[in-house]
Design a protein around this motif. Sequence first.
Motif, PDB file in Angstrom:
ATOM      1  N   SER A  56      19.912 -11.772  44.038  1.00  0.00           N
ATOM      2  CA  SER A  56      20.159 -12.687  42.841  1.00  0.00           C
ATOM      3  C   SER A  56      21.375 -12.390  42.578  1.00  0.00           C
ATOM      4  CB  SER A  56      19.116 -12.298  41.699  1.00  0.00           C
ATOM      5  OG  SER A  56      19.653 -12.738  40.460  1.00  0.00           O
TER       6      SER A  56
ATOM      7  N   GLU B 294      24.570 -14.998  42.590  1.00  0.00           N
ATOM      8  CA  GLU B 294      25.252 -15.326  41.314  1.00  0.00           C
ATOM      9  C   GLU B 294      26.727 -15.298  41.372  1.00  0.00           C
ATOM     10  OE1 GLU B 294      26.030 -13.753  36.871  1.00  0.00           O
ATOM     11  OE2 GLU B 294      24.039 -12.886  37.802  1.00  0.00           O
TER      12      GLU B 294
ATOM     13  N   LYS C  29      23.418 -19.326  32.009  1.00  0.00           N
ATOM     14  CA  LYS C  29      22.787 -19.409  33.226  1.00  0.00           C
ATOM     15  C   LYS C  29      22.952 -18.025  34.106  1.00  0.00           C
ATOM     16  CE  LYS C  29      22.247 -23.055  36.828  1.00  0.00           C
ATOM     17  NZ  LYS C  29      23.021 -24.116  37.654  1.00  0.00           N
ATOM     18  N   SER C  30      24.004 -17.448  33.822  1.00  0.00           N
ATOM     19  CA  SER C  30      24.126 -16.125  34.519  1.00  0.00           C
ATOM     20  C   SER C  30      23.500 -15.266  33.655  1.00  0.00           C
ATOM     21  CB  SER C  30      25.598 -15.828  34.720  1.00  0.00           C
ATOM     22  OG  SER C  30      26.149 -15.052  33.332  1.00  0.00           O
TER      23      SER C  30
ATOM     24  N   HIS D  25      19.785 -15.739  34.831  1.00  0.00           N
ATOM     25  CA  HIS D  25      19.758 -15.283  36.097  1.00  0.00           C
ATOM     26  C   HIS D  25      19.169 -13.550  36.146  1.00  0.00           C
ATOM     27  CE1 HIS D  25      20.579 -17.354  39.830  1.00  0.00           C
ATOM     28  NE2 HIS D  25      21.115 -18.345  38.999  1.00  0.00           N
TER      29      HIS D  25
ATOM     30  N   ASP E 284      15.766 -13.362  34.559  1.00  0.00           N
ATOM     31  CA  ASP E 284      14.986 -13.824  35.404  1.00  0.00           C
ATOM     32  C   ASP E 284      14.529 -13.177  36.660  1.00  0.00           C
ATOM     33  OD1 ASP E 284      13.167 -15.788  34.742  1.00  0.00           O
ATOM     34  OD2 ASP E 284      14.209 -17.471  35.546  1.00  0.00           O
ATOM     35  N   GLU E 285      15.586 -12.972  37.307  1.00  0.00           N
ATOM     36  CA  GLU E 285      15.355 -12.239  38.825  1.00  0.00           C
ATOM     37  C   GLU E 285      15.821 -10.980  39.104  1.00  0.00           C
ATOM     38  OE1 GLU E 285      18.113 -14.922  40.955  1.00  0.00           O
ATOM     39  OE2 GLU E 285      16.716 -16.852  40.296  1.00  0.00           O
ATOM     40  N   GLN E 286      16.778 -10.263  37.936  1.00  0.00           N
ATOM     41  CA  GLN E 286      16.933  -8.846  38.298  1.00  0.00           C
ATOM     42  C   GLN E 286      16.432  -8.045  37.388  1.00  0.00           C
ATOM     43  OE1 GLN E 286      21.564  -8.903  37.928  1.00  0.00           O
ATOM     44  NE2 GLN E 286      21.637 -10.955  39.110  1.00  0.00           N
TER      45      GLN E 286
END
Lengths: 174, 454
Positions: free
Chosen positions: A78, A82, B431-432, B435, B438-440
């Motif tokens: 991710s 990103e 969005k970042s 991210h 959500d994902e990290q």
Amino acid sequence: MLVLVETWESIRDFVATGGDVLYVVAIALFLMWVLMIERYWFLLAEFPKIKKGIVARWDARQDTTSWYAHRIRDAWISEASEKLDERMLIIKTLVAMCPLIGLLGTVTGMISVFETMATQGTGNPRLMASGISMATIPTMAGMVAALSGVFFSTRLEARAKMAKEKLIDSLPHH
Amino acid sequence: MKKLFKGFAVAAALTVSAGGALNAHASTESLDKILEQVKQNRISEGKINKAREQEFLSDRADKQALLNKAKRDLAAEKARGERLNKEFKQNEVTLAEKETELLNAQGTLGEMFGVVRRNAAEAIGAIEASIISAEKPGRSEVLRSLAAAKELPTTRELEELWIAFQTEMTESAKISTFESEVAELSGDINVKQVTRVGNFNLVTKDGYVVYDAENKQIVPLGKQPSSDVLATVADLLSTSADQYTPFVVDPTRGAILRLNTQRATVEERWHQGDTVGYIITALLALGALIAVVRFLDLMLVGAKIKAQIKNANNPSDSNPLGRILKVYHDNKNQDVENLELKLDEAILRETPRIEAGINIIKILAAIAPLLGLLGTVVGMILTFESITLFGTGDPKIMAGNISLALVTTALGLIAALPLILLHAIVAGRSKSILHILDEQSAGIVAAHAEKERA
């Protein structure tokens, strides 16, 4: 040198007949290309290093199958994706904006046509012609800018996606 | 006439006396008196008539003498007339001879004088309209007399024409400063320093002025050109004579400057958009405000999350990641599946706060061009209204409303473009952050757990 001067003169002529909106198109185009070049540079020069680092770290791990390992792997992917997608949204927005700016040029050009009509009547088509070129040139410029952006931004996106897939593939569970 | 009057008097006397007879029984004595008087009158009238007849007779003799004299005069005049007639005819012939002589003597000069007259007439217009006349008035009088002259011009007059042309030519290559009366927009007339650039433009320290040839006066422009053009005027006035400076010249000698006064400024155009235009502007302001507030907030949150990643041991309540980490710290001892569910729950709680406001910017960006379209439609309705009232004869009436209709479309696009860009920037930021959450966040938790176990 003379060639440069002539080119500069023809550009100035073009901008003068196209009106001020061409400057906005130029700014959008410039911004778009600077961002895209930066992205290409990142993809080709920076990302391989980042990828190598992640792969080395993953290969050095003992545990690659537990829940913790999976979450850590996801987080690394991710983070990398990103970085890959950074500023892509702005590039896509700029590409979408270019025809809109051209449309703005059309409208301002038509305003000037009708303003000439309001003050001078329809007697002299030459007076109106300057407004019409102010309407059409930015539209064309906006289209050309968008077209140049559409192709390369799509390519860029596909490459970023590919790079991400390859990264995922090179982090096997062992 | 005298006689007639007398007759009247007698008749009046008779009537009066008759009335008296009726009223007062007048005596016969007075009647006799009247009779006597009438008789005497007859005698004296006869004498007068005699005398008059005598008079007429003597007059007749005089008149005859006069008649004879007049007849003699007539005969003399007739003789003179004949003589003069002869002379006149003779002169005509001489005149014709002299004219041919003159024509022969003139030769091609006659043609040249025609050219001189025509050129003088043409030069009057050009010289009177030239701004050099603002500095040097009264140059056209000589030309006017030259153009109107019936006889051949003298060498001196020919030189005047030459000088007039050359003055115009020489002055058109000069930049000169002079004092002159300048009318103001308020109607006052002040004496000011005016600088003339060739025969193209006149400038004062307040900007461009134009020369009204009809009233022979320097008049101001209703509206000065844009500030970058005006800046060159200031440069020109502050430059000394031996230096060069760029200056914007109107090569049409004021026509473009006059046309420029009819162009609407940006502010006037904005006001043309009317209510719809103001609404669009308000939308732009609102959207920009939301975007700026959201952007600053997201920057702050992003910075806090970055700091939290480095310091995963001490989860803080002030940032979303900290709150998620806290969930892990509270449920450290539960099994992995349970922990993942709790983490997901915590992430879902944070998401709306990160995304707040971003969709509103997008909606505003979509509404702005639509409102512009609404303004266009309203403008077209007004246009067709004016067509119904005035017909299509005058495009000027229609064009006014159409430019009004287009202004709102332009405003809609002008509002939409920055809003779209702002939305892209703010959405990218959110969005970042999403991210990371959500994902990290699970990865951060896992890495932290591994470190603790090790």
